[in-house]
Design a protein around this motif. Structure first.
Motif, PDB file in Angstrom:
ATOM      1  N   UNK A 109       0.816  -1.211   0.000  1.00  7.15           N
ATOM      2  CA  UNK A 109       0.000   0.000   0.000  1.00  7.15           C
ATOM      3  C   UNK A 109       0.849   1.261   0.000  1.00  7.15           C
ATOM      4  N   UNK A 110       2.076   1.142   0.496  1.00  6.91           N
ATOM      5  CA  UNK A 110       3.006   2.274   0.557  1.00  6.91           C
ATOM      6  C   UNK A 110       4.417   1.742   0.421  1.00  6.91           C
ATOM      7  N   UNK A 111       5.234   2.375  -0.422  1.00 10.67           N
ATOM      8  CA  UNK A 111       6.629   1.977  -0.586  1.00 10.67           C
ATOM      9  C   UNK A 111       7.501   3.217  -0.572  1.00 10.67           C
ATOM     10  N   UNK A 112       8.585   3.163   0.191  1.00  8.89           N
ATOM     11  CA  UNK A 112       9.582   4.228   0.210  1.00  8.89           C
ATOM     12  C   UNK A 112      10.836   3.715  -0.475  1.00  8.89           C
ATOM     13  N   UNK A 113      11.307   4.441  -1.470  1.00  7.69           N
ATOM     14  CA  UNK A 113      12.565   4.122  -2.141  1.00  7.69           C
ATOM     15  C   UNK A 113      13.638   5.100  -1.690  1.00  7.69           C
ATOM     16  N   UNK A 114      14.774   4.563  -1.279  1.00  2.96           N
ATOM     17  CA  UNK A 114      15.878   5.380  -0.767  1.00  2.96           C
ATOM     18  C   UNK A 114      17.134   5.090  -1.572  1.00  2.96           C
ATOM     19  N   UNK A 115      17.830   6.130  -1.998  1.00  2.00           N
ATOM     20  CA  UNK A 115      19.117   5.950  -2.658  1.00  2.00           C
ATOM     21  C   UNK A 115      20.036   7.111  -2.301  1.00  2.00           C
ATOM     22  N   UNK A 116      21.343   6.822  -2.295  1.00  2.00           N
ATOM     23  CA  UNK A 116      22.323   7.848  -1.952  1.00  2.00           C
ATOM     24  C   UNK A 116      22.524   8.853  -3.081  1.00  2.00           C
ATOM     25  N   UNK A 117      22.217   8.443  -4.313  1.00  2.00           N
ATOM     26  CA  UNK A 117      22.446   9.294  -5.483  1.00  2.00           C
ATOM     27  C   UNK A 117      21.333  10.310  -5.669  1.00  2.00           C
ATOM     28  N   UNK A 164       0.885   0.962 -12.368  1.00  2.00           N
ATOM     29  CA  UNK A 164       1.447   1.433 -11.098  1.00  2.00           C
ATOM     30  C   UNK A 164       0.656   2.635 -10.606  1.00  2.00           C
ATOM     31  N   UNK A 165       0.322   2.623  -9.312  1.00  2.00           N
ATOM     32  CA  UNK A 165      -0.298   3.781  -8.676  1.00  2.00           C
ATOM     33  C   UNK A 165       0.813   4.603  -8.032  1.00  2.00           C
ATOM     34  N   UNK A 166       1.225   5.712  -8.646  1.00  2.00           N
ATOM     35  CA  UNK A 166       2.354   6.476  -8.105  1.00  2.00           C
ATOM     36  C   UNK A 166       2.074   7.083  -6.736  1.00  2.00           C
ATOM     37  N   UNK A 167       0.806   7.183  -6.365  1.00  2.00           N
ATOM     38  CA  UNK A 167       0.477   7.730  -5.043  1.00  2.00           C
ATOM     39  C   UNK A 167       0.969   6.821  -3.920  1.00  2.00           C
ATOM     40  N   UNK A 168       1.242   5.573  -4.242  1.00  2.00           N
ATOM     41  CA  UNK A 168       1.728   4.631  -3.225  1.00  2.00           C
ATOM     42  C   UNK A 168       3.235   4.743  -3.002  1.00  2.00           C
ATOM     43  N   UNK A 169       3.930   5.525  -3.825  1.00  2.00           N
ATOM     44  CA  UNK A 169       5.395   5.526  -3.851  1.00  2.00           C
ATOM     45  C   UNK A 169       5.952   6.863  -3.401  1.00  2.00           C
ATOM     46  N   UNK A 170       7.012   6.791  -2.625  1.00  2.00           N
ATOM     47  CA  UNK A 170       7.757   7.986  -2.217  1.00  2.00           C
ATOM     48  C   UNK A 170       9.238   7.711  -2.410  1.00  2.00           C
ATOM     49  N   UNK A 171       9.955   8.660  -2.979  1.00  2.00           N
ATOM     50  CA  UNK A 171      11.401   8.528  -3.152  1.00  2.00           C
ATOM     51  C   UNK A 171      12.102   9.593  -2.322  1.00  2.00           C
ATOM     52  N   UNK A 172      13.203   9.200  -1.699  1.00  2.00           N
ATOM     53  CA  UNK A 172      13.962  10.145  -0.904  1.00  2.00           C
ATOM     54  C   UNK A 172      15.447   9.818  -0.985  1.00  2.00           C
ATOM     55  N   UNK A 173      16.264  10.860  -1.028  1.00  2.00           N
ATOM     56  CA  UNK A 173      17.709  10.679  -1.024  1.00  2.00           C
ATOM     57  C   UNK A 173      18.155  10.412   0.404  1.00  2.00           C
TER      58      UNK A 173
END
Length: 255
Positions: free
Chosen positions: A77-85, A123-132
């Motif tokens: 229902x919710x996914x957080x993507x984390x990357x150093x770049x 894909x439902x983009x509302x479920x996704x969050x990206x953060x450095x």
């Protein structure tokens, strides 16, 4: 950590790796070895090692330009993507926001082909969050039903710091998928921090008090550099389940 992942060249390679079609990576005009074809779709395949459950929260560590994060959102229902770049996260956010992203596929020398990456279908983009962020120094982001980290561990200066944090990140009975090609390099990880005696034994040593190893396998992957140069590699995949808290407490307290 290395600034290599901020370059336009690497960004383009990863956009192709994550979002390129099979034909864009391996044109049908050539007779490619079967092993290369089987290595396509790696950012999608690694997420299939989770169960068929419908979890609430997911975390994708070392998400690069975000394909695995989007794939996890098909179930979570919710996914957080984390990357150093910063460059990778900026690209992932553009795709999340519905923007197409043009990039150049290097053929040879100064010869390029322009391609376009876009949000995968369904894909439902509302479920996704990206953060450095830094996987070794994550802020307080709570706990998750699923944690995915593909080709990340052997790019961290102090990978044990992430392993030590995982019991807090994965909820009891939650799932953890760790994927690594075990390409330990001095430019990323100082040799004193390399795993001993090998990566699998090292993972078992650090994770066994809090996780049950469900299975281990291998996944090949292919990164296209030019029309005639490719990186074919094979990653170790380990799938874990977080032990109930009381079982973890008993395991840790044993002499």
């Amino acid at each position: 950590m290395s600034q290599i992942y901020e370059s336009d060249k690497i960004l383009a390679e990863y956009l192709l790796f994550h979002y390129g079609s099979d034909e864009e990576i391996l044109p049908a005009t050539q007779n490619w070895p079967d092993g290369m074809r089987r290595a396509l779709g790696f950012p999608i395949r690694t997420t299939t090692h989770f169960s068929n459950s419908r979890p609430g929260r997911g975390l994708d560590l070392g998400c690069a330009v975000g394909r695995s994060t989007f794939e996890m959102a098909r179930a979570c229902q919710e996914v957080i993507g984390v990357d150093f770049s910063h460059a990778f996260i900026a690209a992932a956010n553009q795709l999340k926001n519905g923007q197409s992203l043009d990039f150049l596929r290097l053929e040879e020398a100064a010869h390029f082909t322009q391609l376009t990456a876009s949000l995968p279908n369904g894909i439902d983009p509302a479920r996704v969050e990206f953060t450095q962020g830094d996987a070794m120094n994550l802020p307080e982001i709570g706990s998750f039903d699923r944690v995915h980290a593909a080709n990340l561990l052997c790019r961290l200066p102090e990978p044990v710091r992430l392993l030590a944090r995982l019991p807090q990140l994965v909820r009891p009975k939650g799932e953890l998928v760790l994927v690594t090609p075990c390409t330990w390099l001095e430019e990323f990880t100082p040799p004193p921090n390399w795993p001993l005696p090998d990566t699998l034994a090292w993972l078992k040593h650090h994770l066994a008090p809090h996780f049950t190893l469900l299975r281990e396998t291998e996944e090949p992957f292919l990164i296209r550099e030019t029309a005639r140069k490719f990186q074919w590699s094979r990653s170790l995949v380990t799938v874990w389940q977080r032990k109930p808290q009381e079982e973890s407490a008993r395991t840790v307290s044993q002499p």
